[in-house]
Design an enzyme around this catalytic site. Structure first.
Site, short mmCIF file in Angstrom:
data_model
loop_
_atom_site.label_atom_id
_atom_site.label_comp_id
_atom_site.label_asym_id
_atom_site.label_seq_id
_atom_site.Cartn_x
_atom_site.Cartn_y
_atom_site.Cartn_z
N LYS A 27 -75.73 57.20 16.19
CA LYS A 27 -75.59 58.65 16.38
C LYS A 27 -76.84 59.22 17.05
CE LYS A 27 -73.42 60.56 12.96
NZ LYS A 27 -73.34 60.91 11.53
N ARG A 98 -77.98 64.43 9.04
CA ARG A 98 -76.89 63.49 9.28
C ARG A 98 -77.34 62.04 9.18
NH1 ARG A 98 -74.50 65.27 14.98
NH2 ARG A 98 -72.63 64.28 14.10
N GLY A 107 -67.84 58.09 7.78
CA GLY A 107 -67.59 58.69 6.47
C GLY A 107 -68.19 57.94 5.30
N MET A 109 -71.47 57.27 4.70
CA MET A 109 -72.71 57.83 4.17
C MET A 109 -72.58 59.36 4.21
SD MET A 109 -75.46 55.24 5.72
CE MET A 109 -74.83 55.39 7.35
N ARG A 371 -69.47 58.01 20.57
CA ARG A 371 -69.67 56.59 20.30
C ARG A 371 -68.49 55.83 20.90
NH1 ARG A 371 -68.65 57.85 14.06
NH2 ARG A 371 -66.46 58.31 14.17
N HIS A 489 -59.54 60.74 7.46
CA HIS A 489 -60.20 59.54 6.94
C HIS A 489 -59.25 58.34 6.91
CE1 HIS A 489 -61.41 56.85 3.62
NE2 HIS A 489 -62.60 57.00 4.17
N SER A 797 -61.93 13.05 15.39
CA SER A 797 -61.53 14.41 15.06
C SER A 797 -62.28 14.76 13.78
CB SER A 797 -60.02 14.48 14.85
OG SER A 797 -59.69 15.76 14.41
N CYS A 864 -60.61 19.71 13.52
CA CYS A 864 -59.28 20.11 13.10
C CYS A 864 -59.30 20.77 11.74
CB CYS A 864 -58.34 18.91 13.09
SG CYS A 864 -58.86 17.64 11.94
N TYR A 884 -62.29 19.76 22.14
CA TYR A 884 -61.30 20.75 21.70
C TYR A 884 -61.53 21.19 20.26
CZ TYR A 884 -58.99 17.03 19.09
OH TYR A 884 -58.71 16.04 18.19
P1 ADP Z 1 -70.04 61.28 10.01
O1 ADP Z 1 -70.98 60.23 10.42
O2 ADP Z 1 -69.48 61.08 8.67
O3 ADP Z 1 -69.05 61.60 11.08
P2 ADP Z 1 -71.55 63.55 10.91
O4 ADP Z 1 -73.01 63.49 10.80
O5 ADP Z 1 -71.00 63.25 12.24
O6 ADP Z 1 -70.93 62.60 9.82
O7 ADP Z 1 -71.13 64.99 10.43
C1 ADP Z 1 -69.92 65.36 9.87
C2 ADP Z 1 -69.35 66.57 10.58
O8 ADP Z 1 -70.27 67.65 10.63
C3 ADP Z 1 -68.99 66.26 11.98
O9 ADP Z 1 -67.68 66.68 12.22
C4 ADP Z 1 -69.94 67.00 12.84
O10 ADP Z 1 -69.31 67.47 13.98
C5 ADP Z 1 -70.39 68.16 11.93
N1 ADP Z 1 -71.79 68.49 12.23
C6 ADP Z 1 -72.84 67.71 12.07
N2 ADP Z 1 -73.97 68.28 12.50
C7 ADP Z 1 -73.62 69.51 12.96
C8 ADP Z 1 -74.33 70.58 13.56
N3 ADP Z 1 -75.64 70.50 13.80
N4 ADP Z 1 -73.65 71.68 13.89
C9 ADP Z 1 -72.32 71.73 13.67
N5 ADP Z 1 -71.59 70.77 13.12
C10 ADP Z 1 -72.23 69.64 12.76
MG MG Z 2 -69.36 62.07 12.87
#
Ligand code: ADP
Ligand code: MG
Ligand code: MG
Length: 906
Positions: A27, A98, A107, A109, A371, A489, A797, A864, A884
């Protein structure tokens, strides 16, 4: 020495880059990169993954001390860019905190939004934005998230909703409204007060007012979340090492919940389910990021075409759709255009399908994440082949992007169309992750695991899933949810697992307490059968039969591409004509292991076999073997016919004989009658055959050497079948394999029997055929003396199942008693019966191959064992120059891709 722990980004500049994922997490690295390529991203900074390791060795206080100066400087930088101040009442800066590891763990962490609010700042924010409702809504969300993640406010019971949700429900009930957005500012203020009370009651601490105290609490909580149970489980499933750690990104908040010109969403540059080259995604107006993923409100489609398709599936007429569920393309056309341009730019930049998160704050678009998107096996193949055709990536890149294990999803059956036509559609949801699933309904993830352990196939049915359900999802055949969209999720995780999922089937009424699922007048209970079609979103009552997968098109093109680079051949382990045909269709170029013992179990064969084993005299055995011969002959003809023009390695009888004899009285009486002897005699013979350590006992070539008449009969059957087919014009290349030798003379004795029998047979039939005689290397002594053995054996083999067993001294059947502990203590990294132990067993393979070829340069070598279909083991086989690998039919395509990758990686 100064050690850089914090990397800033913002305003078109960044200290990090996309290729710094190890240090900044996926990220953080991509947020930096997006800044560098001119995409609007709120400014922020990333604390490195190395600090996460420091956190676990040095502890909280020390790490805060180490970070303090750098973090405060980086916050000041954000304050400058945002013209706002962290903790300031008149002009507050809010941030998100984050998580982000090297590999994406969606989701798993924790993330905290709206950090920096307190009772005073919220008033300031309200004044600054002129939007009381927004300010208080943000505040209550912050307390909710921070209370949960940092302060540990917990659910009290499994089927209870969390304490914050309970308060929301109470306030809504008191007011008599159904939706969150029907609550007014006073309700939200009340909610905040009650949330804080709940925090105090449950944790004994006050909710922190200081913005820096909040920030450090959140940063540490993200580091802590690296070691939470679900993250640990996810890492285990995906093979992510615990040492990697997570980075922490702190970033200025942008708000999607400031009214009707604000929104938030998730989008994909291509379809992650089927790979179609079509931009798609979901968004919610006036909402914050987590709302889309959490499945709390069902989001709307971003593109018009997506929206139309969705409406069609849901049976909603076009005018109603346009009115009530407009796409972003229709509702916010300007923003949509910008979004579409950026997603194209990102895909071009990364040369792969992107999974992106964005927020619109009062008409301004911000990107929050990108990503390489997770995708199903089918999408993986289609996207890679499309990108190749579109000239974006080259052939080698296509092959290196294929995760061989994921091909498995493509190879498995889909619903049988005829069976499906006869089945009643119970409900319709979203086609969240393709495939077909049939199983028994369970409602709780824990139950899914329990049922699975009892050998049952289950479908996990939930209102919505959360990361706590991961273990249950992993063992379910499929997942069905009543709420949540294509990016919920459940959907994201299921696609990652390659598991069938139908989400957001709104007609389902699920009652966790009663364990029932109701749709209209139908009520299903726990344990009832249900079927899901993750490709169409349809849900069926009962079991539905399945039929074979589609293997033409992109899949076959990909396989052809693999063959272009592959040097290692892929054969199959097959004991029946059916398996041989399946494997051939998957591209196997021969049979590397045809076990003959399975042939003895069907029908009358077992009786003749038992008679042979139970006889004490050679004469009696020969009489019984004469009965078996025609059966074996017919079996080999079937297999050879299916494998015409390709080599077939047939292993002579291998297992301990007592496995074939009857251990029950009824069976023993039957044999006594058939053979005209007493039951006592049979009983005694059975006793005499039992062994202390059958796997190390009278088996393998030890059978053929004590009862050469068995080898003789099998040779006659193998070569006789080949000769008969020759008359029909079918070419066969039999390779006769002597199992379990450890001493050259064990081989020589058997070879003599085989060659003499062959000559005898050729004379009788007045015809000849080419064949070879080789051996299975599975006893360490055979590997150690491979040069001697190769003086006579024409091929090796490696039977890596037994070779692993005997090299480690682990019984494959008993390893379950200690393997889990060995894995946990990291005494073993992986199960050596699944992944070839390259250092030990691999060394024997390499050495035996070299020694063997020193004597016989054209010695054909292959493996094998089970390992022949495991990608890292296949790559090893390539590197040590085997000819093989041979694996079960469904692993053949996986091995072919792994073999191509091995050649490319050279
Ligand atoms: P995950 O890795 O679980 O997706 P994120 O860090 O991406 O967690 O955050 C979860 C949600 O919060 C995401 O949908 C993201 O768009 C939103 N979010 C994170 N940081 C910001 C920010 N600075 N402003 C607005 N929304 C945010
Ligand atoms: Mg995210
Ligand atoms: Mg063996």
């Amino acid at each position: 020495m100064s050690h850089k722990r914090v990397y800033t980004f913002g305003n078109g500049q960044a200290e990090g880059r996309a290729d710094m994922k190890n240090l900044l997490g996926g990220k953080g690295a991509n947020l930096a990169e997006m800044n560098l390529i001119g995409i609007p991203v709120p400014p922020g900074f990333t604390i490195t993954t190395e600090v996460c390791s420091e956190y676990y060795t040095l502890g909280k206080e020390k790490v805060i001390e180490l970070l303090k100066t750098e973090v405060e400087k980086a916050i000041a930088r954000i304050e400058g860019l945002m013209s706002a101040k962290f903790g300031d009442v008149a002009n507050p800066l809010l941030v998100s905190v984050r998580s982000g590891a090297r590999a994406s763990m969606p989701g798993m962490m924790d993330t905290i939004l709206n950090l920096g609010l307190n009772d005073d700042v919220v008033e300031g924010l309200a004044k600054k934005t002129g939007n009381q409702r927004f300010a208080w809504d943000s505040y209550r969300r912050f307390i909710q998230m921070y209370g949960d993640v940092v302060m540990g406010v917990k659910h009290t019971g499994k089927d209870e909703i969390d304490p914050f949700e309970a308060i929301i429900e109470e306030i809504k009930a008191a007011k008599g409204v159904a939706l969150d957005n029907e609550l007014d500012v006073d309700d939200l203020k009340k909610m905040v007060a009650r949330f804080k009370e709940a925090v105090k009651r449950q944790t004994g601490s006050d909710f922190p007012n200081s913005s820096y105290e909040q920030l450090w609490g959140a940063i540490c909580a993200v580091f802590d979340s690296w070691m939470n149970e679900r993250a640990i489980l996810y890492r285990k499933m995906e093979g992510i090492p615990a040492e990697w750690g997570t980075a922490v990104t702190v970033q200025a908040m942008v708000f999607g919940n400031m009214g009707d010109t604000s929104a938030t969403g998730v989008c994909f540059s291509r379809d992650a389910g089927n790979g179609e080259d079509l931009f798609n995604g979901e968004y919610l107006i006036n909402a914050q990021g987590e709302d889309v993923v959490a499945g709390i409100r069902t989001p709307q489609q971003i593109t018009k075409i997506g929206s139309q398709r969705w409406a069609q599936l849901a049976g909603i007429p076009e005018d109603v759709r346009r009115q009530n569920y407009p796409s972003m393309e229709e509702a916010m056309p300007e923003i949509y255009k910008e979004l579409d341009a950026i997603q194209t730019k990102l895909e071009d930049h990364y040369r792969d399908m992107q999974d992106m998160e964005f927020t619109v704050q009062e008409g301004k678009l911000w990107f929050l994440q990108t990503r390489n998107g997770k995708r199903t096996g089918a999408a993986m193949v289609k996207i890679a082949m499309d990108l190749l055709r579109q000239g974006v990536i080259d052939e080698k890149t296509v092959l290196s992007r294929i995760d061989p294990n994921k091909l498995d999803e493509l190879l498995h059956p889909v619903f049988d169309k005829k069976a499906l036509a006869k089945t009643k559609v119970l409900a319709k949801g979203l086609p969240a992750s393709p495939g077909a699933a049939t199983g028994q309904i369970v409602f709780l993830a824990e139950d899914a695991a329990g049922w699975y352990n009892d050998g049952k196939k289950v479908v996990l049915v939930r209102i919505e899933t959360s990361p706590e359900d991961l273990a249950g999802m992993a063992v379910a055949e499929g997942i069905l949810t009543a709420r949540g969209g294509m990016t919920s999720h459940a959907a994201v995780v299921a696609r990652g697992m390659g598991k069938c999922c139908v989400s957001g089937a709104g007609e389902l009424k699920i009652d966790y307490k009663k364990k029932t699922l109701q749709v209209g007048s139908t009520t299903l209970h726990e344990g009832d059968f249900i079927s899901l079609n993750g490709t169409t979103g349809e849900v069926y009552e009962g079991k539905v039969a399945t039929s074979a997968a589609e293997l033409s098109g992109d899949f076959s093109d990909l396989m052809k591409l693999a063959d272009k680079y592959t040097k290692l051949q892929v054969r199959t382990n097959a004991d029946t004509p059916h398996d041989a045909e399946v494997a051939r269709a998957f591209g196997a170029v021969g049979i590397g292991l045809c076990r003959t013992e399975h042939m003895f179990f069907e029908g009358d064969k077992i009786k003749a076999m038992r008679e042979m084993i139970l006889s004490e005299t050679q004469e009696g055995r020969k009489k019984a073997l004469a009965k078996i011969l025609p059966y074996q002959l017919a079996d080999f003809k079937g297999i050879f016919r299916a494998m015409h023009d390709l080599p077939v390695t047939v292993r002579l009888l291998d297992p301990p004989l007592h496995e074939f004899v009857p251990h029950d009285l009824k069976g023993q009486e039957e044999m006594a009658n058939a053979m005209g002897v007493s039951v006592e005699y049979i009983h005694e013979r059975v006793e005499a055959l039992s062994e202390q350590n059958p796997m190390l006992g009278h088996r393998g070539c030890r059978l053929g050497n004590t009862y050469p008449e068995i080898t003789e009969m099998q040779t006659r059957a193998i070569l006789g079948a080949a000769l008969e087919l020759k008359k029909e014009g079918i070419h066969v290349f039999p390779e006769i394999m002597v199992p379990l030798i450890g001493i050259l003379y064990e081989f020589l004795e058997q070879e003599k029997v085989i060659r003499e029998t062959a000559e005898q047979l050729f004379k009788e039939m007045n015809d000849r055929i080419d064949y070879s005689v080789g051996t299975m290397i599975e006893v360490p002594r055979a590997a150690l003396t491979a040069d001697r053995i190769a003086s006579s054996a024409e091929f090796f083999s490696f039977g890596t199942n037994d070779l692993t067993q005997m090299t480690f001294g682990y019984s494959r059947d008993d390893i379950a008693s200690f393997l889990p502990i060995y894995l946990e203590k990291k005494i073993l990294k992986v199960d050596p019966f699944q992944v070839l132990d390259q250092k030990g067993v691999g060394q024997l393979i390499q050495m035996a191959t070299e020694k063997g070829r020193a004597i016989r340069p054209n010695l054909k070598c292959g493996i094998c064992g089970e390992h022949g279909g495991e990608p890292s083991s296949v790559k090893f086989c390539h590197r040590v120059g085997l000819n093989y690998v041979s694996c079960s039919p469904f692993r053949v395509p996986i091995a072919r891709i792994a073999a191509a990758q091995a050649a490319i990686e050279e």
